[in-house]
Design an enzyme around this catalytic site. Structure first.
Site, PDB file in Angstrom:
ATOM      1  N   ASN A   9      45.375  29.167  36.839  1.00 45.31           N
ATOM      2  CA  ASN A   9      43.971  28.765  36.717  1.00 45.31           C
ATOM      3  C   ASN A   9      43.137  29.809  37.460  1.00 45.31           C
ATOM      4  O   ASN A   9      43.097  29.805  38.683  1.00 45.31           O
ATOM      5  CB  ASN A   9      43.818  27.366  37.342  1.00 45.31           C
ATOM      6  CG  ASN A   9      42.368  26.911  37.406  1.00 45.31           C
ATOM      7  OD1 ASN A   9      41.476  27.539  36.828  1.00 45.31           O
ATOM      8  ND2 ASN A   9      42.136  25.822  38.122  1.00 45.31           N
ATOM      9  N   LYS A  11      40.025  30.082  37.560  1.00 47.08           N
ATOM     10  CA  LYS A  11      38.743  29.529  38.032  1.00 47.08           C
ATOM     11  C   LYS A  11      37.594  30.483  37.689  1.00 47.08           C
ATOM     12  O   LYS A  11      37.645  31.146  36.659  1.00 47.08           O
ATOM     13  CB  LYS A  11      38.826  29.209  39.530  1.00 47.08           C
ATOM     14  CG  LYS A  11      40.046  28.322  39.842  1.00 47.08           C
ATOM     15  CD  LYS A  11      40.013  27.708  41.203  1.00 47.08           C
ATOM     16  CE  LYS A  11      41.248  26.854  41.400  1.00 47.08           C
ATOM     17  NZ  LYS A  11      41.269  26.158  42.675  1.00 47.08           N
ATOM     18  N   HIS A 103      39.988  18.600  36.648  1.00 46.57           N
ATOM     19  CA  HIS A 103      40.306  19.297  37.892  1.00 46.57           C
ATOM     20  C   HIS A 103      39.424  18.737  39.015  1.00 46.57           C
ATOM     21  O   HIS A 103      38.267  18.383  38.779  1.00 46.57           O
ATOM     22  CB  HIS A 103      40.060  20.802  37.718  1.00 46.57           C
ATOM     23  CG  HIS A 103      40.585  21.610  38.858  1.00 46.57           C
ATOM     24  ND1 HIS A 103      39.926  21.694  40.062  1.00 46.57           N
ATOM     25  CD2 HIS A 103      41.719  22.335  38.990  1.00 46.57           C
ATOM     26  CE1 HIS A 103      40.644  22.455  40.885  1.00 46.57           C
ATOM     27  NE2 HIS A 103      41.733  22.849  40.260  1.00 46.57           N
ATOM     28  N   GLU A 105      37.826  20.109  41.258  1.00 45.37           N
ATOM     29  CA  GLU A 105      36.562  20.836  41.450  1.00 45.37           C
ATOM     30  C   GLU A 105      35.515  20.367  40.446  1.00 45.37           C
ATOM     31  O   GLU A 105      34.321  20.405  40.720  1.00 45.37           O
ATOM     32  CB  GLU A 105      36.818  22.352  41.368  1.00 45.37           C
ATOM     33  CG  GLU A 105      37.498  22.852  42.640  1.00 45.37           C
ATOM     34  CD  GLU A 105      38.361  24.087  42.476  1.00 45.37           C
ATOM     35  OE1 GLU A 105      38.268  24.769  41.442  1.00 45.37           O
ATOM     36  OE2 GLU A 105      39.143  24.363  43.409  1.00 45.37           O
ATOM     37  N   GLU A 173      47.463  17.455  42.109  1.00 45.80           N
ATOM     38  CA  GLU A 173      46.913  18.463  43.017  1.00 45.80           C
ATOM     39  C   GLU A 173      46.200  17.768  44.169  1.00 45.80           C
ATOM     40  O   GLU A 173      45.036  17.354  44.015  1.00 45.80           O
ATOM     41  CB  GLU A 173      45.914  19.355  42.283  1.00 45.80           C
ATOM     42  CG  GLU A 173      46.487  20.103  41.110  1.00 45.80           C
ATOM     43  CD  GLU A 173      45.634  21.318  40.761  1.00 45.80           C
ATOM     44  OE1 GLU A 173      46.142  22.434  40.876  1.00 45.80           O
ATOM     45  OE2 GLU A 173      44.460  21.132  40.410  1.00 45.80           O
ATOM     46  N   GLY A 179      43.433  25.685  47.587  1.00 48.26           N
ATOM     47  CA  GLY A 179      42.740  26.830  48.176  1.00 48.26           C
ATOM     48  C   GLY A 179      42.752  26.860  49.687  1.00 48.26           C
ATOM     49  O   GLY A 179      42.022  27.636  50.307  1.00 48.26           O
ATOM     50  N   SER A 219      47.771  25.511  46.554  1.00 45.21           N
ATOM     51  CA  SER A 219      48.324  26.566  47.403  1.00 45.21           C
ATOM     52  C   SER A 219      49.780  26.911  47.087  1.00 45.21           C
ATOM     53  O   SER A 219      50.554  27.208  48.004  1.00 45.21           O
ATOM     54  CB  SER A 219      48.162  26.219  48.889  1.00 45.21           C
ATOM     55  OG  SER A 219      46.785  26.154  49.218  1.00 45.21           O
ATOM     56  N   GLY A 241      44.728  30.565  43.288  1.00 47.16           N
ATOM     57  CA  GLY A 241      44.596  31.879  43.934  1.00 47.16           C
ATOM     58  C   GLY A 241      45.716  32.856  43.613  1.00 47.16           C
ATOM     59  O   GLY A 241      45.463  34.026  43.300  1.00 47.16           O
TER      60      GLY A 241
HETATM   61  P1  PGA Z   1      45.146  27.095  44.587  1.00 46.25           P
HETATM   62  O1  PGA Z   1      44.427  26.276  43.400  1.00 46.25           O
HETATM   63  O2  PGA Z   1      46.497  27.504  44.090  1.00 46.25           O
HETATM   64  O3  PGA Z   1      44.247  28.251  44.858  1.00 46.25           O
HETATM   65  O4  PGA Z   1      45.246  26.152  45.748  1.00 46.25           O
HETATM   66  C1  PGA Z   1      45.161  25.392  42.595  1.00 46.25           C
HETATM   67  C2  PGA Z   1      44.250  24.719  41.615  1.00 46.25           C
HETATM   68  O5  PGA Z   1      43.125  24.354  41.990  1.00 46.25           O
HETATM   69  O6  PGA Z   1      44.601  24.538  40.438  1.00 46.25           O
END
Ligand code: PGA
Length: 257
Positions: A9, A11, A103, A105, A173, A179, A219, A241
């Site tokens: 992803n 983002k 998601h 977010e 998640e 993140g 993460s 990330g």
């Molecule tokens: P992250 O994001 O690996 O940066 O923690 C995962 C996600 O939000 O899908």
């Protein structure tokens, strides 16, 4: 029978050149692995979810690599006066096979609730896209001992009444792990994934629950991927990330295979 899925992803990251370069690097790794077997092709499905503006470029760059393409969101309606939104059909048109919905977010920054996420998942299914439905508790909810209740509640509210379990993916998640560099322990991930699968079995039957893939996200990095992917009921990873570096994403994929 549940083939692992490693999904990147991206983002809101990357301009055209960045997206093209990252997709090229991944395509090269896939081609080298399939031609030489050194390192071997990871034994999993690979999926990239770039921002909308990069979909066409990434689609062209990944052509023939076998890597799937997905959107990061879609609208719950097939078309209409929805400024700034993208429909599932538009994603399918441009070569997407998958779409992330719900998601955290989007749930947090755009006020998306379970009913809206369910509508988006249904819209994706109607266009033959595989929705990746995301759920996860906040840190406060975990501290209050409500992680399992919150997550199974989100699953109940966010999934359509009926679907093909081979054509829908869940992603657990934990919000506090996204993140942040903190991850659930493999035992915590296994507990939540097991609870989700149990709830799915009650609602959709054992067979459907056993067929549906549940990804872990939050993460995931090359150095923790193997232990998380080995945890019970974890069928892949949704990677934020670390998916922005082809080397890291590739190493995570190898941990799955
Ligand atoms: P992250 O994001 O690996 O940066 O923690 C995962 C996600 O939000 O899908």
């Amino acid at each position: 029978m549940r083939r692992p899925l490693i999904a990147g992803n991206w983002k809101m990251n990357g301009r055209l050149d960045d997206g093209r370069r990252l997709a090229e690097e991944l395509a090269q790794r896939v081609h080298r692995a399939s031609e030489t077997g050194d390192p071997p092709l990871p034994d999993c499905e690979l999926l990239i979810c770039p921002p909308f503006t990069l979909l066409e470029t990434v689609h062209r760059t990944l052509a023939g690599s076998g890597v799937f393409l997905g959107g990061q969101d879609c609208h719950g309606e097939p078309s209409g006066a929805h400024t700034g939104d993208i429909s599932a059909a538009m994603l399918a048109d441009i070569g997407c096979s998958h779409v992330i919905v719900g998601h955290s977010e989007r749930r947090q920054n755009h006020g998306e609730d379970d009913a809206l996420v369910r509508a988006k998942a249904a819209a994706a299914i109607a266009e033959d896209l595989v929705p990746i439905v995301c759920v996860g508790e906040t840190e406060a909810e975990r501290d209050e001992g409500r992680a399992l209740a919150v997550v199974t509640g989100q699953v109940a509210g966010s999934l359509p009444e009926s679907f093909d379990p081979a054509r829908l993916v869940l992603a657990y998640e934990p919000v506090w792990a996204i993140g942040t560099g903190r991850t659930a322990t493999p035992a915590d991930a296994a507990e939540v994934h097991g609870a989700i699968r149990g709830a799915l079995a009650e609602r959709y039957g054992e067979e459907a629950a056993a067929a549906l893939r549940i990804l872990y996200g939050g993460s995931v990095k090359p150095d923790n991927a193997a232990e998380l992917l080995r945890a019970g009921d974890v069928d892949g990873a949704l990677v934020g990330g670390a998916s922005l570096k082809s080397e890291d994403f590739w190493r995570i994929a190898q941990a799955a295979g």
